[in-house]
Design an enzyme around this catalytic site. Structure first.
Site, PDB file in Angstrom:
ATOM      1  N   LYS B  76       0.730  -1.088   0.038  1.00  0.00           N
ATOM      2  CA  LYS B  76      -0.050   0.000   0.282  1.00  0.00           C
ATOM      3  C   LYS B  76       0.930   1.260   0.131  1.00  0.00           C
ATOM      4  CE  LYS B  76      -3.949   1.936   2.533  1.00  0.00           C
ATOM      5  NZ  LYS B  76      -4.857   1.823   3.708  1.00  0.00           N
ATOM      6  N   SER B 151      -9.704   1.824   2.901  1.00  0.00           N
ATOM      7  CA  SER B 151      -8.789   2.836   2.172  1.00  0.00           C
ATOM      8  C   SER B 151      -7.810   1.742   1.441  1.00  0.00           C
ATOM      9  CB  SER B 151      -8.182   3.655   3.022  1.00  0.00           C
ATOM     10  OG  SER B 151      -7.321   2.791   3.780  1.00  0.00           O
ATOM     11  N   SER B 175      -9.702  -0.465   7.303  1.00  0.00           N
ATOM     12  CA  SER B 175      -9.288  -0.286   5.863  1.00  0.00           C
ATOM     13  C   SER B 175      -8.603  -1.342   5.358  1.00  0.00           C
ATOM     14  CB  SER B 175      -8.262   0.858   5.854  1.00  0.00           C
ATOM     15  OG  SER B 175      -8.597   1.968   5.767  1.00  0.00           O
TER      16      SER B 175
END
Lengths: 475, 491
Positions: B76, B151, B175
């Site tokens: 990420k 997210s 997330s």
């Protein structure tokens, strides 16, 4: 009307840990810009602070020495504000649970003894420095100082005069130096002081409106700023005007304070608990071990010097007032110098040189070993006192070796009776008039003759021997 | 190489160790698939570094290599990778490439994995859809008209779309778990403090935690074995016995007590989601677990508490992005304050600004006690309620989200509704517990449904053991979206 000045102090002290408060960068003063920093102390994204346990230890030791209660359950908080010298845009400090509270410090001034109460002592990180380059009209950031550990010591508003403030600061400085937790160099910013000051009619119970003064870089500046600001406030009030609560900057060149920002523009720091640092618990055993390790402080040492070394109270007080002098003194004595001799040299010739050079004892190059050697040469009769003073002045700046200096400059005392007698004969021959005067009973001209003989011998003779030789020759 | 793409990370690792697949071959497969997927799952590809590393790893391959050795994966974009752009999907970080690696990234490197790139996300991990990214939204591989969740939407889409074998993300309020649920994969937020946060660009420091998004529970266990453990660079990392998760998976959950909090199955929960999640209980019961009903009477407070605490910390954490030191700087400023204002006005997106404003407000003098201090107190109560529930059972079973993945554009128009959809996940962060999301069905439109297993603090092992047992008897986690595994772009 008679006015009373009320003062409280906030003192920031840089701790003398080897590494910074939240990373392992060096805390050394100076260095090329941005060479003592890393991603942590420059607050790069994703980095995290890890508390240096030595900082906690030093802060707790300082708290104990200032007779504070130590907080067992410690937390750090964030103080948020934007400024380019603060790369995270928040300073990690302690608001809600400072490490030490409710202390007191006894001080002595000409007005007598007094106790100053300590409100709190907390740990925090220092910010960087902004350097303005007027040549290119740019401001540059140097983050070397970011993350240098600080303690902030806040007093109650217990001071009434500049003398009390200075006495407290001297005491604080000495205490922290004895603990070895800070070098307290004001000129390098490792001890910085903000002064909160208000005035009120003598006898009044309520406080007047206060101002906070910053940029006070020496004890002298603090003393002058206090006198200036008190007068400024009194004049305002006597003219029927009011004092505005604000931060004022002391200008050492203009000898005055100037408004920086008023309370209306005060920042909201949005303090909240620092989530990156878990609470720190200090155990009773830990505090006990710190108490046991507290070094012998100034008062105890002063008494010991009087008792063990027979130093006069004044001399003992002078030496113990500064840890650097104590260290120098004890090492000189350990190297065999008689304590009284060592003290005399330190408080006489050495202090004079320091004063002339505007130097702090801890900054001088002269070593105890060299002073001890000088004292030894006098004791051995190899140089006289006057010569020794000359030698001292000469070796002081760079700590040149005393023995070598004396040898290279041919300063060893002339102990050859023949050489003294020859010089005496020469002087008597050159000054028949004076000789007659002496023989006619004008005894005081002998001093002139002694001087002339010493001059002949380039000052290297023992004045007592010269005196005796002259008297004998004039008989 | 459809077969290769459908292997789990552990299966691929085993094939590499057996010499059936070479690491360069696996990396090429991943890069090709990621390039073709068209889901905008990545912000940065590190193809050259990945190819070079694949060659080196192949040369260094030994029989004793670890289970993830040679496996291509993705990271990420809020996890720092040395000299590789790390943007948090924000304009304000520009082309920022940190001069250091996150501890988790370093540990994965030590485990021998190959990163093929940095995945898309909601800007600074603020969002539930990956639509707030400066680099455009990520699309759900199951249906590109839907969001992948957020997210960590890029990480979830990359794994679900078979572009890589696993990914790491971060989870502050769901997330990892929510996008795993929306994309039909398995994702886990481990116990707070078990994975170092060093190098994870902070959103809300007291809640953030790095974790895996993978094909199944066993892959998650292998990744956690690699990244968990105390880190001297993170003061909040815990001292505990890390490792051994993968080895603990034996499918035996006899006697394990699974609690079903009635408060998590009430109003607002989609009926299809509800029935699929409750179906998990039946599978676990059939494997010998005991299922009990209990209450968790704090659910109505979790969303406001979360948004106060997270926004407060974010407002402070994001203050350092000011255009002075790194990243992007606005042009044409007049003085220092103007530089700050212009850079932050132009550099942050709307959702980030909304949360900075909220956080600044709740920390302001005069409001601190009413909001932030109170939220901290409620956080304590939530933790107590979860501790009490965990005392009555080994694990809790709840939904991950009230619905399956919404359509693109649906959520951002109503941020409050979007915040409320975090109800089942944020409580786990507030209480610092381990939580796992695993596929447990599909809705009528063919979108994946996820179920959440929550354990007590440091109970990560039981969470994984139960998920592993569930996946022994179900195939939801092996289902692949139609576009994936075909190597084409027919969608």
């Amino acid at each position: 009307m008679t006015w009373e000045t009320v003062i409280g102090l906030e003192t920031h002290v840089e701790l003398a840990t080897r590494t910074k408060i939240f990373c392992s960068c060096s805390t050394a003063f100076g260095g090329a810009p941005n060479t003592h920093c890393c991603p942590v102390c420059t607050g790069m994204p994703g980095t995290l602070p890890v508390v240096n346990r030595k900082v906690v230890e030093f802060a707790a030791q300082a708290g104990l020495a200032l007779n504070c209660e130590i907080t067992r359950y410690n937390k750090f908080d964030r103080k948020n504000y934007f400024y380019p010298d603060l790369p995270k845009a928040y300073q990690i400090s302690q608001l809600y649970l400072p490490i030490a509270r409710n202390g007191h410090v006894p001080i002595v001034t000409e007005a007598g003894e007094k106790e100053i109460r300590i409100h709190e002592l907390h740990m925090e990180e220092d910010a960087g420095k902004l350097v303005h380059d007027p040549w290119i009209d740019q401001t540059r950031c140097d983050y070397n100082r970011c993350g240098v550990p600080l303690i902030e010591i806040v007093t109650e508003p217990d001071f009434r005069t500049a003398d009390e403030v200075i006495a407290y600061l001297e005491k604080l400085k000495s205490t922290l130096e004895y603990l070895g937790v800070s070098d307290c160099k004001m000129q390098e910013g490792s001890l910085r002081c903000d002064v909160n000051l208000s005035v009120r009619p003598l006898g009044s119970e309520t406080f007047g409106t206060r101002t906070e003064m910053k940029n006070l870089n020496s004890f002298k500046a603090i003393s002058r700023a206090i006198k200036y600001e008190a007068r400024r406030q009194i004049e305002l009030l006597e003219e029927g005007k009011r004092v505005i609560q604000e931060t004022r900057r002391w200008d050492d060149n203009k000898d005055a304070t100037f408004s920086m920002r008023s309370k209306e523009n005060a920042q909201d720091y949005r303090y909240f608990p620092e989530p990156d640092i878990p609470p720190l618990e200090l155990s009773e055993e830990y505090l006990t071990s710190l108490r046991e390790r507290q070094p012998e402080m100034a008062e105890a040492r002063r008494e010991r010097y009087q008792r063990e070394y027979g130093l006069p109270a004044y001399d003992a007080g002078q030496i113990t007032a500064q840890k650097a002098l104590v260290d120098f003194f004890e090492e000189t004595v350990a190297l065999g110098a008689p304590p009284k001799e060592a003290a005399n040299w330190m408080l006489g010739d050495m202090m004079r040189r320091l004063k002339d050079e505007e130097m702090e004892p801890k900054d001088m190059k002269l070593t105890p070993a060299n002073l001890a050697a000088l004292i030894r040469m006098i004791a051995q009769g190899r140089i006289n006192r006057n010569t020794a003073s000359r030698v001292f002045r000469a070796v002081f700046p760079d700590n040149a070796d005393v023995e070598t200096y004396v040898r290279e400059h041919g300063l060893e005392q002339v102990n050859d009776a023949g050489a003294v007698e020859a010089a005496v004969a020469k002087v008597l021959e050159a000054n028949p008039q004076t000789v007659s005067e002496y023989r006619a009973g004008k005894q005081k001209v002998l001093g002139f003759l002694v001087g002339q003989v010493m001059k002949q011998l380039k000052g290297k003779a023992d004045p007592k021997a010269v005196n005796a030789a002259l008297r004998a020759a004039l008989q | 190489m459809n077969g290769l793409r459908n292997l789990t990370a552990l299966q691929l690792g085993a094939a590499i160790r057996r010499g059936e697949v070479s690491i360069p071959e696996a990396v090429e497969t991943a890069l090709e698939a990621a390039g073709e997927a068209g889901c905008n799952a990545f912000i940065t590809f590190t193809a050259e570094q990945a190819r070079k590393r694949a060659e080196e790893l192949q040369k260094g391959l030994k029989d004793a290599a670890g289970p993830l050795y040679g496996v291509p994966m993705a990271i990420k974009d809020n996890i720092c990778t040395k000299d590789v752009k790390t943007s948090c999907a924000s304009k304000i970080l520009g082309d920022f490439a940190p001069p250091y690696d996150a501890t988790a990234a370093l540990r994965l490197e030590e485990a021998g994995v190959v990163s093929i790139g940095k995945t898309n996300m909601d800007e600074f991990a603020m969002g539930s859809t990956t639509e707030t990214s400066f680099y455009g939204p990520t699309l759900n591989p199951w249906n590109r008209g839907h969001v992948p969740g957020g997210s960590s939407g890029g990480s979830a889409a990359a794994v679900a779309g078979r572009s890589c074998w696993f990914a790491v993300g971060s989870d502050t309020g769901g997330s990892i778990r929510q996008p795993a649920s929306y994309c039909g994969i398995t994702g886990m937020k481990p116990t707070y403090g078990t994975v170092s946060r060093y190098g994870l660009i902070a959103y809300a420091s007291s809640l953030d935690q790095i974790g895996p998004l993978a094909r199944d529970a066993a892959d998650c266990a292998a990744v956690l074995d690699a990244i968990q453990g105390q880190d001297p660079r993170d003061g909040t990392s815990l001292s505990f016995e890390a490792g051994g998760l993968l080895a603990s998976l034996d499918g035996d959950i006899r006697g394990m007590k699974i609690g079903i909090p009635a408060d998590c199955f009430g109003d607002g929960l989609n009926a299809e989601v509800r029935s699929a999640v409750l179906g998990v209980a039946d599978v676990l019961r059939a494997r010998g677990a005991e299922v009990v009903n209990l209450s968790l009477p704090v659910m109505e407070y979790v969303v406001p508490t979360y948004y106060i605490i997270a926004a407060a910390e974010a407002s402070s954490n994001l203050s350092r992005f000011d255009g002075v030191k790194y990243g992007w700087r606005a042009e044409g400023y007049e003085d220092l304050v103007d530089l700050y204002c212009k850079t932050r006005t132009e550099g942050f997106g709307a959702e980030v600004k909304r949360r900075i404003l909220l956080g600044t407000f709740v920390l302001s003098s005069g409001y601190y006690d009413a909001y932030y201090r109170k939220a901290l107190q409620v956080k304590g109560l939530i933790k107590e309620a979860f501790d009490a529930a965990c005392a009555k059972c080994d694990l809790l079973l709840t939904p991950v989200a009230p619905t399956t993945a919404p359509k693109l554009g649906e959520s951002l128009s109503d941020p409050l509704q979007m915040y409320l959809s975090d109800i089942y996940t944020v409580s786990v962060n507030l209480a610092g517990l381990p939580g796992l999301s695993m596929p447990c069905g599909f809705d009528a439109a063919g979108m994946p449904i996820g179920a959440q297993l929550i354990g007590p603090a440091l109970g990560d092992r039981n969470v994984l053991r139960a998920a592993y047992a569930f996946q022994q008897d179900t195939t939801w986690h092996t289902a692949a979206p139609a576009m994936a595994g075909k190597g084409g772009s027919e969608l």
